[in-house]
Design an enzyme around this catalytic site. Structure first.
Site, PDB file in Angstrom:
ATOM      1  CG  PHE A 126       5.092 -33.923  15.166  1.00  0.00           C
ATOM      2  CD1 PHE A 126       5.210 -34.888  16.202  1.00  0.00           C
ATOM      3  CD2 PHE A 126       4.905 -34.418  13.925  1.00  0.00           C
ATOM      4  CE1 PHE A 126       5.044 -36.143  16.031  1.00  0.00           C
ATOM      5  CE2 PHE A 126       4.810 -35.705  13.676  1.00  0.00           C
ATOM      6  CZ  PHE A 126       4.890 -36.595  14.828  1.00  0.00           C
ATOM      7  CG  LEU A 128       7.412 -36.749  10.135  1.00  0.00           C
ATOM      8  CD1 LEU A 128       8.722 -37.923  10.479  1.00  0.00           C
ATOM      9  CD2 LEU A 128       5.995 -37.293  10.355  1.00  0.00           C
ATOM     10  N   PRO A 131      12.626 -31.161   3.771  1.00  0.00           N
ATOM     11  CG  PRO A 131      14.307 -29.577   3.814  1.00  0.00           C
ATOM     12  CD  PRO A 131      13.844 -30.790   4.629  1.00  0.00           C
ATOM     13  CB  THR A 170       3.055 -26.127  13.261  1.00  0.00           C
ATOM     14  OG1 THR A 170       2.534 -26.566  11.986  1.00  0.00           O
ATOM     15  CG2 THR A 170       2.160 -25.444  14.132  1.00  0.00           C
ATOM     16  NE  ARG A 276     -23.916  -5.890  -0.593  1.00  0.00           N
ATOM     17  CZ  ARG A 276     -23.205  -4.677  -1.316  1.00  0.00           C
ATOM     18  NH1 ARG A 276     -23.406  -3.651  -0.360  1.00  0.00           N
ATOM     19  NH2 ARG A 276     -22.861  -4.554  -2.348  1.00  0.00           N
ATOM     20  CD  GLN A 347     -19.649 -16.841  -5.995  1.00  0.00           C
ATOM     21  OE1 GLN A 347     -18.298 -17.152  -5.867  1.00  0.00           O
ATOM     22  NE2 GLN A 347     -19.798 -16.417  -7.050  1.00  0.00           N
ATOM     23  CD  GLU A 374      -1.598 -33.351  12.200  1.00  0.00           C
ATOM     24  OE1 GLU A 374      -2.081 -34.456  12.362  1.00  0.00           O
ATOM     25  OE2 GLU A 374      -1.540 -32.278  13.077  1.00  0.00           O
ATOM     26  CB  SER A 377      -7.127 -34.710   0.183  1.00  0.00           C
ATOM     27  OG  SER A 377      -7.608 -33.824   1.042  1.00  0.00           O
TER      28      SER A 377
END
Length: 395
Positions: A126, A128, A131, A170, A276, A347, A374, A377
């Site tokens: 794709f 789209l 740079p 991708t 662990r 963690q 895509e 946020s």
């Protein structure tokens, strides 16, 4: 474990089980090696096609499988749990390219590309992002101009000559067809199906990525690439709408993949915490470790339910304009959840989470990019805010 089965049909459970088995036997044992080599097994696209994962929701007459969006989401989540680099092959080649051809393509375009894409004999990308243009897709500079001197003249006009470049694409170096968006006028963007073996087309792989190292991410160059007019996807000037519609759908699969990343990190952390030992007992017996795990489990389930909600909207007949905001909400929440959960789970591992002997570090690295592509946020928040207020803060 929180309930993941309630409300699913037998068919949906079967698809998820098939994807889970594929992940457990053919992806997870190799994910670390692919990450180190910066390349997944080249045979993976064909294997995905054999399992039907590249034909989900495509018309059966072109080799597709008639399933609902939720089944597709369940498969995508499992692939994300295994390796986001593999999930990306499906999300892009099927979700962004093949489904767009099925929606907007001519009969000739469908017959040419869909059977090959569904089987894994061909892969799509794709094209789209550029740079100089990321979130602001409308300002892309790649150009397509008519050339009446071409050898494949049609009633609609001559060939098209495409010049420009794309970045962070991708599947770019493994693709057989690039769904390319180019400017055809001052205020016009048009979509084209460009075979990647066209003279003047070059794909250069991008190395040194933080995450998704096994994914074939590329920079594309178009040096007077000639395509016939029948390669144009949709009407002249309608390409941006086609791209945005594809991205609205694509955000659902990214959300599902993010849930898979978070689930994979949580599974690894739970397993490690019971094995662990410190101070003579499993670290799972420590209250603050259980807090990390409990918070993560609730976050994963919340992201999953939000993603399933959008899938069910699609299955109930909602169109792209009707589910676009919900898709943005799911993508925003699930991608941020993947980062937060994988970080919390690292963690739990302590210092061992910082080396790739264990998978949780890779989950965190792969999760980070989910908040970027895509639609970042921040862009998702602006889409949600626009829906709430009626005011477009992006213009």
């Amino acid at each position: 474990m929180l309930n993941r089965d309630f409300g699913l049909t037998e068919t949906q459970r079967d698809f998820r089980a098939m994807a889970a088995e594929f992940v457990d036997t053919e992806i997870l044992p190799h994910a670390r090696d692919w990450d180190r080599a910066e390349q997944v097994d080249p045979g993976i696209p064909k294997r995905l096609g054999e399992l039907g994962f590249l034909g989900l929701m495509l018309p059966e007459q072109y080799g597709g499988i008639d399933v609902d969006m939720l089944s597709y989401v369940l498969v995508t989540e499992e692939l994300g749990r295994g390796d986001s680099s593999v999930r990306g092959i499906v999300s892009v080649s099927l979700g962004l390219v093949a489904k767009t051809i099925a929606t907007h393509g001519t009969e000739q375009q469908k017959e040419t590309w869909l059977p090959a894409l569904a089987s894994g004999d061909a892969v799509g990308c794709f094209a789209l992002t550029e740079p100089g243009t990321g979130s602001d897709a409308a300002s892309l500079t790649t150009r397509a101009t008519r050339d009446g001197g071409g050898t494949s003249r049609t009633k609609s006009g001559g060939d098209w000559i495409i010049e420009g470049s794309k970045i962070f694409i991708t599947n770019g170096t493994i693709a057989d067809v690039a769904l390319t968006f180019a400017r055809t006028g001052e205020n016009e963007i048009t979509a084209f199906l460009v075979p990647t073996d066209s003279p003047g087309f070059t794909a250069t792989e991008i190395h040194g990525k933080l995450g998704l190292r096994g994914q074939a991410t590329a920079e594309l160059s178009y040096d007077r690439v000639r395509v016939p007019d029948w390669a144009r996807l949709g009407p002249v000037g309608k390409g941006l709408g086609i791209a945005l519609g594809a991205l609205s759908r694509g955000r659902i699969s990214v959300s599902a993949g993010a849930v898979g990343v978070a689930q994979g990190a949580l599974d690894a952390a739970v397993r490690y915490s019971t094995e662990r030992t410190q101070f003579g007992k499993p670290i799972a017996s420590f209250q603050l470790v259980q807090e990390l795990l409990a918070d993560s489990a609730v976050d994963v389930q919340t992201a999953r339910l939000l993603t399933h909600h959008v899938a069910r909207l699609v299955d109930a007949g909602a169109g792209p304009k009707e589910y676009a905001t919900d898709a943005s909400a799911a993508k925003y929440h699930a991608s941020e959840t993947a980062v937060r959960v994988s970080n919390n789970c690292l963690q739990v591992f302590g210092g061992y989470g910082f080396i790739d002997e264990y998978p949780v570090g890779k989950y965190l690295r792969d999760a980070r990019v989910l908040t970027l592509y895509e639609g970042t946020s921040q862009v998702q928040k602006l889409i949600i805010g626009r829906a709430l207020t009626g005011i477009d803060a992006m213009s």
